[in-house]
Write a protein that holds these residues in place. Structure first.
Motif, PDB file in Angstrom:
ATOM      1  N   GLY A  82      -1.904  -4.500   8.165  1.00 25.10           N
ATOM      2  CA  GLY A  82      -3.101  -4.783   7.382  1.00 25.10           C
ATOM      3  C   GLY A  82      -2.803  -5.561   6.115  1.00 25.10           C
ATOM      4  O   GLY A  82      -3.458  -6.552   5.801  1.00 25.10           O
ATOM      5  N   CYS A  83      -1.785  -5.126   5.373  1.00 23.65           N
ATOM      6  CA  CYS A  83      -1.433  -5.820   4.131  1.00 23.65           C
ATOM      7  C   CYS A  83      -0.869  -7.208   4.421  1.00 23.65           C
ATOM      8  O   CYS A  83      -1.107  -8.151   3.661  1.00 23.65           O
ATOM      9  CB  CYS A  83      -0.427  -4.991   3.333  1.00 23.65           C
ATOM     10  N   MET A 141      -3.781  -9.442   4.997  1.00 19.00           N
ATOM     11  CA  MET A 141      -4.487  -9.763   3.758  1.00 19.00           C
ATOM     12  C   MET A 141      -3.710 -10.778   2.931  1.00 19.00           C
ATOM     13  O   MET A 141      -4.302 -11.690   2.339  1.00 19.00           O
ATOM     14  CB  MET A 141      -4.738  -8.490   2.945  1.00 19.00           C
ATOM     15  N   SER A 165      -7.129  -0.049  10.775  1.00 18.03           N
ATOM     16  CA  SER A 165      -7.620   1.130  10.077  1.00 18.03           C
ATOM     17  C   SER A 165      -7.622   2.319  11.031  1.00 18.03           C
ATOM     18  O   SER A 165      -7.853   2.163  12.227  1.00 18.03           O
ATOM     19  CB  SER A 165      -9.032   0.892   9.533  1.00 18.03           C
ATOM     20  N   MET A 220     -12.342  -9.349   2.641  1.00 23.04           N
ATOM     21  CA  MET A 220     -11.524  -8.233   3.088  1.00 23.04           C
ATOM     22  C   MET A 220     -11.548  -7.137   2.029  1.00 23.04           C
ATOM     23  O   MET A 220     -11.338  -7.410   0.846  1.00 23.04           O
ATOM     24  CB  MET A 220     -10.098  -8.690   3.342  1.00 23.04           C
ATOM     25  N   ASP A 223      -6.436 -13.595   3.096  1.00 19.29           N
ATOM     26  CA  ASP A 223      -7.460 -13.303   2.098  1.00 19.29           C
ATOM     27  C   ASP A 223      -7.468 -14.328   0.973  1.00 19.29           C
ATOM     28  O   ASP A 223      -6.587 -14.348   0.120  1.00 19.29           O
ATOM     29  CB  ASP A 223      -7.224 -11.903   1.527  1.00 19.29           C
ATOM     30  N   ASN A 272      -6.638   1.239  -1.041  1.00 21.77           N
ATOM     31  CA  ASN A 272      -5.296   1.819  -1.080  1.00 21.77           C
ATOM     32  C   ASN A 272      -5.382   3.331  -1.225  1.00 21.77           C
ATOM     33  O   ASN A 272      -6.318   3.846  -1.860  1.00 21.77           O
ATOM     34  CB  ASN A 272      -4.507   1.267  -2.268  1.00 21.77           C
ATOM     35  N   CYS A 301       0.804  -1.224   0.000  1.00 25.82           N
ATOM     36  CA  CYS A 301       0.000   0.000   0.000  1.00 25.82           C
ATOM     37  C   CYS A 301       0.838   1.276   0.000  1.00 25.82           C
ATOM     38  O   CYS A 301       0.285   2.382  -0.103  1.00 25.82           O
ATOM     39  CB  CYS A 301      -0.952   0.014   1.191  1.00 25.82           C
ATOM     40  N   HIS A 356      -9.820  -3.560   0.998  1.00 28.65           N
ATOM     41  CA  HIS A 356      -8.680  -2.686   1.247  1.00 28.65           C
ATOM     42  C   HIS A 356      -8.713  -1.551   0.240  1.00 28.65           C
ATOM     43  O   HIS A 356      -8.601  -1.776  -0.969  1.00 28.65           O
ATOM     44  CB  HIS A 356      -7.361  -3.462   1.120  1.00 28.65           C
ATOM     45  N   CYS A 383     -12.066  -2.358  10.169  1.00 28.57           N
ATOM     46  CA  CYS A 383     -11.216  -3.508  10.440  1.00 28.57           C
ATOM     47  C   CYS A 383      -9.994  -3.119  11.258  1.00 28.57           C
ATOM     48  O   CYS A 383      -9.671  -1.946  11.408  1.00 28.57           O
ATOM     49  CB  CYS A 383     -10.782  -4.094   9.095  1.00 28.57           C
ATOM     50  N   TYR A 406      -8.898  -0.382   5.889  1.00 36.01           N
ATOM     51  CA  TYR A 406      -9.256  -1.794   5.767  1.00 36.01           C
ATOM     52  C   TYR A 406     -10.664  -1.989   6.303  1.00 36.01           C
ATOM     53  O   TYR A 406     -11.089  -1.292   7.229  1.00 36.01           O
ATOM     54  CB  TYR A 406      -8.294  -2.676   6.570  1.00 36.01           C
ATOM     55  N   ARG A 429     -14.155  -5.147   6.575  1.00 31.93           N
ATOM     56  CA  ARG A 429     -14.684  -6.494   6.363  1.00 31.93           C
ATOM     57  C   ARG A 429     -16.094  -6.369   5.815  1.00 31.93           C
ATOM     58  O   ARG A 429     -16.942  -5.704   6.406  1.00 31.93           O
ATOM     59  CB  ARG A 429     -14.733  -7.294   7.664  1.00 31.93           C
TER      60      ARG A 429
END
Length: 353
Positions: A78-79, A82, A301, A220, A86, A224, A58, A222, A298, A345, A347
């Motif tokens: 977060g990434c 995922m 965030s 998920m 994910d 960016n 990101c 996201h 999420c 992020y 859900r």
């Protein structure tokens, strides 16, 4: 539902050091805001500048935990989550996006040294130019900055004023119309506030009932940072995924006051962030598919989303767009920062009904 399955849906529990804005009300426009970035002043030494600490996915510089693959490429929490959890990523799941090396969920690779370096970096507050360690920047911007926003002390009885602390705040408090209102004049304002609170409580009860449905699928989401290209007042598709044998689009719109392209006052002009779920009408059947769904903020965030729930919507070729829901309200400045500088992020929980 087991604790492991629950973690996959709503994200892992955060320790105290990793909580980011989780203790504020989702409708608190003063404290529920994206983190300030700060201006680099000193630190990092042999590590160069902050660009060397950006997440390779990101491109953000994290504020909490930092993970890495076996080759040392950095991920924000977060990434990293995922990439590991994910299932929409398919063959890319559990791999580094830069070198392709495998990342195993059971072998967490956290870079504590980089976390310490980033916490100790000296930055300057973007609003007051005060120098401080980066780990204290967020608390400073919310509690100590001499140019931070505040609300009227009569907010609890209906005043909606927002402004900079100091002289302007004192001047407003001295002349606030709510200061001199009689009890009977306040009844209507208090009635509206009570009605809004009761609706929010009822909605939360319905979300809790939704979470108890036997079959819920989670995706998920996201967003960016889009680097100053997220245009206001237009729905933008931010994620595409497959579920229930159909293709879905997650869309967001930054709606400004009076649909203006330029704000009168960035810090206080009210704006809203809208969410919409859509099905691909070109590849779906005419037979309706009834869904109940909600979008939840999420882990990791910066901001908390307002409670939202679509009780039931019948998606079909002739009716591809779900209802529009407000998930975040704040100033032009903060929504622009969230979409174009910080990202978030979420859900998306969906159940067939």
């Amino acid at each position: 539902m087991s604790s492991e399955n629950l973690e996959e849906i709503v994200g892992p529990m955060l320790s105290a050091e990793d909580e980011i804005n989780t203790d504020v009300d989702s409708e608190d426009e003063i404290n529920n805001v994206p983190a300030e970035s700060g201006v680099l002043v000193y630190g990092l030494g042999i590590y160069g500048d902050l660009d060397n600490f950006r997440c390779i996915v990101c491109k953000m510089v994290p504020f909490s935990k930092i993970y890495q693959c076996n080759n040392g490429h950095l991920f924000c929490p977060g990434c990293y989550q995922m990439r590991v959890l994910d299932k929409m990523l398919g063959s890319r799941m559990g791999t580094c996006s830069q070198c392709g090396v495998r990342i195993y969920r059971q072998r967490v690779n956290r870079n504590v040294d980089v976390e310490r370096q980033l916490a100790e970096v000296g930055v300057a507050c973007e609003k007051c130019d005060m120098h401080l360690p980066r780990c204290l920047l967020r608390l400073h911007s919310l509690l100590d900055c001499c140019n931070r926003l505040t609300t009227c002390k009569y907010k609890r009885i209906g005043c909606k004023w927002k402004g900079t602390v100091g002289v302007l705040e004192e001047a407003h408090n001295e002349n606030c119309e709510f200061r001199h209102k009689k009890a009977e004049e306040l009844l209507e304002e208090l009635r509206k506030m009570t009605e809004k609170r009761d609706k929010k409580t009822a909605l939360r009860v319905n979300v809790m009932k939704f979470l108890q449905l036997p079959q819920i699928t989670a995706r998920m989401v996201h967003l960016n940072p889009i680097d100053e290209t997220f245009s206001p007042n237009i729905f933008t598709t931010c994620q595409i995924f497959d579920a229930f044998n159909r293709r879905w689009f997650v869309e967001f719109m930054w709606r400004t006051a009076n649909l203006a392209d330029v704000p009168n006052e960035e810090e206080t002009d009210p704006c809203t962030l809208l969410f919409q779920l859509c099905v691909d009408s070109t590849a779906t059947e005419r037979t309706p598919l009834g869904l109940s769904y909600t979008l939840l903020s999420c882990s990791y965030s910066d901001v908390r989303f307002q409670t939202n729930l679509c009780m039931k919507h019948d998606f079909s070729r002739d009716n591809p767009n779900g209802p529009v829901a407000i998930i975040y309200e704040n100033s032009w400045y903060n929504i622009n920062k969230l979409l174009n500088k910080r990202g978030f992020y979420a859900r998306l929980l969906m159940a067939r009904v």
